[in-house]
Design an enzyme around this catalytic site. Structure first.
Site, PDB file in Angstrom:
ATOM      1  CE1 TYR A 298      40.960  36.030  39.783  1.00  0.00           C
ATOM      2  CE2 TYR A 298      41.894  34.737  41.565  1.00  0.00           C
ATOM      3  CZ  TYR A 298      41.908  35.146  40.248  1.00  0.00           C
ATOM      4  OH  TYR A 298      42.878  34.667  39.397  1.00  0.00           O
ATOM      5  CE1 TYR A 348      41.593  31.704  38.537  1.00  0.00           C
ATOM      6  CE2 TYR A 348      43.201  30.788  37.022  1.00  0.00           C
ATOM      7  CZ  TYR A 348      42.882  31.661  38.041  1.00  0.00           C
ATOM      8  OH  TYR A 348      43.847  32.484  38.548  1.00  0.00           O
TER       9      TYR A 348
END
Lengths: 390, 142
Positions: A298, A348
């Site tokens: 991430y 994202y």
């Protein structure tokens, strides 16, 4: 410790996505419908086969609206994982548990987002009342009056303490970003397709939060949706694609955790959640770090990518900068990472597009394919899974 | 100068003890009425011994910068930019998110602000609220 019995019993059998853009021109609900039906088609299944849904918080799509739009009529398992994007891999973990236990047969995991054309994810969060939404109650109550009102600023305290403790500099973050942008440049689905950057470009990009986060250290604010379909390993064997098994999974529970920060934990120079997650992923399922061929980690902001590498144990404390400088994130490196361009380069979708890329890697269909990849680790910091080729 | 007042803190039944004292320029923390441990942010139960007995103690207002950041973007109407934000470890063992005032962010070299000694001061926010901020110890008014 008793080894969990569910590992390897559920598989990702379908993936789907919309285009990734800055202006989708349609609602999150519609985007979710589109990616879910694409994922079901990819799996060779229909909405009638689905009996489970798993999402995570900060979801603009209500499960009930989704059910009545796609036409699911047998959903008897649903879950919503905490921590926002940090919980994104908790959906796959929950889906695998439901399938392994027999509580569900086919579970859909999804995220739809308009992080640019809707409520901007990088925007300031200033609200008059507590909310369980985007920023979490702790951040709103104890950060907002001091101007600490964005995800970048919530995470910056950790990043600065990390830099201070280990002598890490902005360019060290930049070397990871350059690699992600190189991957993104070759990925037609990515926002930064054919737009690589140099380290000088990174160093010339303006400060968002000094001295740790420049513009190019930030993930995209993206409009779009991805979805994954999970079923039992046995059923997966009869479906079109090679099954991608959920071999391991876990949630990092931390005392004093917040949604996007850990301000009240004693040591912020390490990603505390990654330490706990690694204990689950590598302590309970018989898998080791040497088994991992590709990492999807991430990268909402590049500093937390380095901190997760260290917390998960792929290198020592303070050594991520050297691990990266040695070229280990590249396809021929020790741990190729974020081969779709990551959240910084591809887009994202609140972290879930890391799981679709891991699935492509283990099917052998990734654009930047890691040769012979058998295991992928997907870390959303607070939640994570290890996926494996069947 | 900022175009609008700093946002007032969000008041809840659980956190009001901190902000009501702040209006009187008193920096306080909850202390467990059973095991005596301090805690912040406030919460209804002691996470160490599960006691619901709460005392409120006044803190020294002196501490050390644990971490900091200089926030440039996106600007909002409520603050002067860049914002100098700090995590302060108070001498009593409580950590606060706050601001460091009267320091030019451009004068800070790298991460050198970490470890600086600081002392509490107060600034006004919207709706009559008062917020604890910090100055370098030894600077004016500290």
């Amino acid at each position: 410790m008793t080894r969990p019995t569910w590992g390897g019993k559920a598989a990702i059998v379908g993936i789907g996505q919309t285009e990734f853009s800055k202006h989708a021109g349609r609602t999150e609900l519609q985007l979710a419908c589109e990616s879910i039906t694409a994922a079901l088609a990819d799996a060779g299944l229909s909405p009638a086969d689905v009996d489970g849904l798993a999402s995570y918080t900060v979801d603009p799509v209500e499960e009930t609206e989704l059910v009545r739009s796609v036409g699911f009529d047998a959903v008897n398992f649903s879950a919503r994982i905490p921590y926002g994007g940090g919980g994104s891999m908790g959906t796959i973990y929950a889906a695998a548990l439901a399938i392994a236990s027999g509580a569900a047969e086919v579970v859909v995991v999804y995220r739809a987002i308009r992080a640019r054309s809707g409520s901007r994810f990088g925007g300031a969060k200033v609200a008059p009342t507590p909310t369980s939404g985007h920023s979490g109650t702790t951040a709103l109550q104890w950060c907002m009056p001091f101007g600490v009102v964005t995800p970048a600023s919530w995470m910056a305290f950790n990043a600065v303490r990390y830099m201070h403790t280990y002598g890490v500099e902005s360019a060290d973050f930049g070397r990871a970003v350059v690699q992600f942008r190189e991957y993104a440049a070759g990925n037609p689905a990515s926002y930064f397709h054919e737009r690589p950057i140099t380290l000088d470009d990174h160093q010339a990009s303006r400060w968002i939060v000094e001295p740790c986060i420049r513009l190019f250290d930030c993930c995209q604010e993206t409009d779009g949706s991805v979805a994954l379909v999970l079923a039992s390993a046995a059923r997966a064997a009869d479906l079109p694609h090679p099954p991608v098994l959920v071999e391991a999974g876990g949630v990092a529970s931390l005392f004093e955790a917040e949604i996007a920060s850990d301000h009240y934990l004693p040591d912020l120079a390490v990603m505390n959640a990654s330490l706990v997650l690694a204990e689950h992923l590598f302590g309970e399922f018989g898998l080791t770090r040497d088994d991992i061929d590709v990492g999807l980690i991430y990268d909402a902001f590049s500093p937390i990518f380095l901190m997760q590498l260290e917390g998960l144990g792929f290198c020592g404390r303070g050594e991520a900068k050297d691990f990266i400088a040695a070229g280990n994130l590249a396809l021929d490196g020790r741990l190729p990472c974020n081969t779709n361009g990551g959240l910084i380069g591809e887009g994202y979708i609140h972290g879930l597009n890391l799981a679709t890329e891991a699935t492509r890697q283990l099917r052998g269909t990734a654009i930047h394919q890691v040769a012979g990849a058998q295991h992928a680790l997907v870390s959303a910091s607070r939640t994570g899974v290890i996926l494996g080729r069947a | 100068m900022a175009d609008a007042a700093r946002p007032a803190p969000i008041l809840t039944d659980d956190n009001a003890v901190f902000w009501e004292a702040a209006r009187e320029h008193r920096l306080v923390a909850q202390q467990c009425g059973s095991c005596g441990r301090l805690r912040h942010p406030p919460r209804p139960m002691c996470p160490h011994c599960r006691s619901l007995a709460i005392d409120v103690v006044e803190l020294s207002g002196r501490g050390t910068v644990y971490s900091f950041s200089i926030i440039h973007y996106p600007p909002t109407p409520f603050f002067d930019y860049p914002v100098l934000a700090v995590l302060v470890d108070l001498d009593e063992g409580i950590r606060l998110v706050s601001n460091l005032v009267d320091v030019d962010p451009a004068s800070i070299d790298g991460t050198s602000l970490v470890g600086a000694r600081v002392t509490v001061d107060w600034v006004a926010a919207d709706s009559g609220a008062e917020l604890p901020v910090f100055r370098l110890t030894g600077s004016d008014a500290s």
